[in-house]
Design an enzyme around this catalytic site. Structure first.
Site, PDB file in Angstrom:
ATOM      1  N   THR A 146       0.877  -1.185   0.000  1.00  0.00           N
ATOM      2  CA  THR A 146       0.000   0.000   0.000  1.00  0.00           C
ATOM      3  C   THR A 146       0.911   1.231   0.000  1.00  0.00           C
ATOM      4  OG1 THR A 146      -0.204  -0.160   2.414  1.00  0.00           O
ATOM      5  CG2 THR A 146      -1.998  -1.057   1.093  1.00  0.00           C
ATOM      6  N   LYS A 168       3.497  -7.007   4.004  1.00  0.00           N
ATOM      7  CA  LYS A 168       3.263  -5.601   3.651  1.00  0.00           C
ATOM      8  C   LYS A 168       2.866  -4.877   4.931  1.00  0.00           C
ATOM      9  CE  LYS A 168      -0.671  -3.686   4.365  1.00  0.00           C
ATOM     10  NZ  LYS A 168      -0.967  -2.284   4.640  1.00  0.00           N
ATOM     11  N   THR A 179      -0.267  -4.466  12.079  1.00  0.00           N
ATOM     12  CA  THR A 179      -0.953  -3.923  10.904  1.00  0.00           C
ATOM     13  C   THR A 179      -0.299  -4.282   9.614  1.00  0.00           C
ATOM     14  OG1 THR A 179      -1.541  -2.079  12.182  1.00  0.00           O
ATOM     15  CG2 THR A 179      -1.959  -1.904   9.858  1.00  0.00           C
ATOM     16  N   GLU A 259       6.034   4.541   7.666  1.00  0.00           N
ATOM     17  CA  GLU A 259       5.666   5.808   7.030  1.00  0.00           C
ATOM     18  C   GLU A 259       6.357   7.010   7.659  1.00  0.00           C
ATOM     19  OE1 GLU A 259       1.467   5.824   7.422  1.00  0.00           O
ATOM     20  OE2 GLU A 259       1.148   4.583   5.653  1.00  0.00           O
ATOM     21  N   ASN A 378      -0.018  10.986   6.654  1.00  0.00           N
ATOM     22  CA  ASN A 378      -1.268  10.484   7.221  1.00  0.00           C
ATOM     23  C   ASN A 378      -2.355  11.536   7.357  1.00  0.00           C
ATOM     24  OD1 ASN A 378      -0.854   7.594   7.734  1.00  0.00           O
ATOM     25  ND2 ASN A 378       0.931   8.389   8.830  1.00  0.00           N
ATOM     26  N   SER A 383      -6.627   6.482   4.873  1.00  0.00           N
ATOM     27  CA  SER A 383      -6.423   5.025   4.892  1.00  0.00           C
ATOM     28  C   SER A 383      -7.104   4.383   6.075  1.00  0.00           C
ATOM     29  CB  SER A 383      -4.949   4.688   4.923  1.00  0.00           C
ATOM     30  OG  SER A 383      -4.369   5.172   6.111  1.00  0.00           O
TER      31      SER A 383
END
Lengths: 383, 383
Positions: A146, A168, A179, A259, A378, A383
């Site tokens: 993603t 992932k 997650t 991220e 974010n 998401s």
């Protein structure tokens, strides 16, 4: 490599059009046998995505013939119709592969609260089945990305048998699990109970000890499939070690690709009265936003470490706590220790050691720094 | 106004040179009687700063003659010498004021792990005492600021008596209490037990329900001093209401001035089976970094609200959850509700309502969004 490193598996990864940008978004992993034993671990979040609810049911039979994975949509919080979508996905894969839907696991990742475009996903399953190959592991790993910047795979080879896997995950990384979607495969000949035991042991000290941002997902899924194609049954301990090694490698890759992160932070708690205490303290440190900002600023701010320890119920005395950052004991006996100027924080990996001086137990939890890039990624990406 | 709004109090705020930039950094609040009853609530962090340990002892006597507060240094994690520094501060104030040190409370805020410059602080106490005035409340409120952009005061007047107060706090805002120093004063004539009861009731639903960044401080202190100078004793309920009103007003100001924040987020949990459930869920939502980023981006991301609810052990069924953002029920029965495009998020205050559909209880928790400015402020400022 990846999920096709072990014998007895084929895989593929294609672009089904679920993602609007046309990137690969559908993966298929098939166990070609002779066995199809399987185990799985799922998110502890009580709000579970439809594919999690489905795959939990599948695993009650202890067998998985194939896994369909999609990025581009989590199929979470989509109600009964979302569950029907997962069911139809499994049935489509079953039809195409000549299997029963009750042995088809499904995993999804992406936006929460949006129905999947089934008019693209179902033809995609056919296309993915047509492209199955014993060398398809890399493509499968790419198709489940993603916000991941790189695809993540790992392989451990032992004497005559192999454990491989793909993962992932880049945000919403927190315990219970981290997650992510993970598929592990092995050609060792083992039954579902041993797979389950080895997988739970491995995730407990790897994926469950990654806490990038304290946020627990609705879709976490870790599956372990065994084909038995190597024709050998390793000793349990040896097998569990190999599974743990692959999980640890994938978990480390998840942290390294979190991220917006600029630092990977290894929080080690030592001198704890119990392993539970060590994990609790490790997580409290790993989740402290102020500390994570300080680490981003390369500031060896041990006061924030002590603040975080102080919020737990672990056994310790405040005036016996010691903290090292990158090997320099900047806090001794709850107060100033070695000169903080000695701490070199230029590199991506930062090591925090918290000594509770209350026992012999320890644990390691991984996290990341908190950065403006994390906020940007974010607040812009839904998401 | 502030702490000198009620009769029977004098205060001052001066620059003692504790802060290197020369800003005001020392405040003194004196109860001139006729009574000097007092109550206090302190951080739940087990790593407590020296002044917290000291003031907890002072309060065992139920009386406070004066409070010395300093910014520019938290005197936390400073060992036995740090405790001696607090002791010397209290003794200095006692000498100057002609009181006993056992009735002098001390509160500090600023960097953790650094000793206070006593050669500046002690002369500062003398200077502050010389400037005491019945109009010194504003100056006292200004002298306790750290990263606060504004000083924070509140006053509630009732029939013949008053409750006033000042607060500081801008980061490390989280339950148990909210990382702050607060001094409240009243001229109502009440004893320590009633003050204690009213203060605990007030903080439980105000300061303890502010969770700006999930980080609990080592120095949280909330003191309530009663002079009895109004010569009247209000009914307990009426008094407790007034104290709660002042605390709520100060708590709201803390949220509104949180470091780097661009949104104040009011999380209301309704339909809970118990108040504890409502608070647990409210805090889980308030601490979800991904949601806080989304709110910063003005994205009504209800999926992240559900993810946060799902991590709690509160009573609820996932498919009965409802979520409104700024009054629009974007999630109904755990799935898509009204059109998210209807949500207007342009203003600083954002209201999230989570309906657990499991009972009649409710609670409100305040938090802020997560911004790049928060990261910058806390990676550059060592606190």
């Amino acid at each position: 490599m990846s999920v096709t490193a072990a014998k007895g598996f084929t895989a593929s990864g294609i672009a089904a059009g679920i993602k609007e940008n046309g990137n690969p978004d559908l993966a298929l992993v098939v166990n070609t046998g002779p066995r199809r034993a399987a185990a799985g671990v799922f998110t502890a979040n009580r709000v579970k995505a439809a594919p999690v609810l489905w795959s939990e049911q599948v695993l009650k039979g202890g067998q998985i013939a194939a896994v369909v994975l999609n990025s581009g949509g989590a199929n979470a919080c989509t109600g009964p119709l979302g569950f029907q979508d997962t069911h139809r996905t499994a049935e489509k894969a079953a039809d195409v592969l000549g299997e029963g839907a009750a042995e088809i696991a499904v995993a999804s990742t992406g936006l929460i609260g949006i129905r999947l475009p089934m008019d693209r996903l179902l033809p995609g399953v056919e296309k993915a089945a047509a492209e199955l190959s014993a060398h398809g592991g890399e493509k499968a790993a790419i198709a489940i990305k993603t916000t991941d910047s790189v695809h993540k795979t790992a392989v451990v080879e032992r004497d005559g048998w192999t454990v491989g896997g793909m993962a992932k995950g880049a945000g919403m990384l927190a315990p219970g699990l981290a997650t992510m979607l993970v598929v592990l495969t092995t050609d060792a000949d083992l039954g579902a109970p041993e797979l389950d035991k080895a997988l739970r042991a491995a995730t407990r000290t790897t994926f469950e000890r990654v806490d990038s941002d304290g946020c627990m997902s609705t879709n976490d899924t870790v599956l372990l499939l065994a084909s038995g194609a190597a024709g050998t049954t390793p000793a349990y301990e040896e097998f569990a070690d190999a599974v743990t090694e692959v999980c640890a490698e994938l978990a480390r890759q998840l942290v390294g690709d979190a991220e917006g992160a600029s630092k990977d932070i290894r929080v080690e708690v030592v001198g704890a009265a119990s392993e539970d205490d060590a994990v609790d303290v490790g997580r409290s440190i790993a989740r402290n936003n102020l500390l994570k900002c300080a680490i981003h600023g390369e500031d060896p701010n041990w006061g924030r470490v002590l603040s975080a320890i102080g919020t737990t119920s672990a056994a310790f005395e405040p005036d016996r706590l010691n903290v090292a950052i990158n090997g320099v004991w900047v806090c001794r006996n709850g107060s100033v220790g070695e000169d903080r100027e000695l701490v070199d924080m230029r590199y991506r990996e930062v090591r925090i050691t918290a000594d509770l001086a209350a026992g012999e137990e320890s644990a390691v939890v991984w996290t990341n720094d908190l950065t403006a890039d994390y906020v940007h990624e974010n607040s812009a990406y839904s998401s």
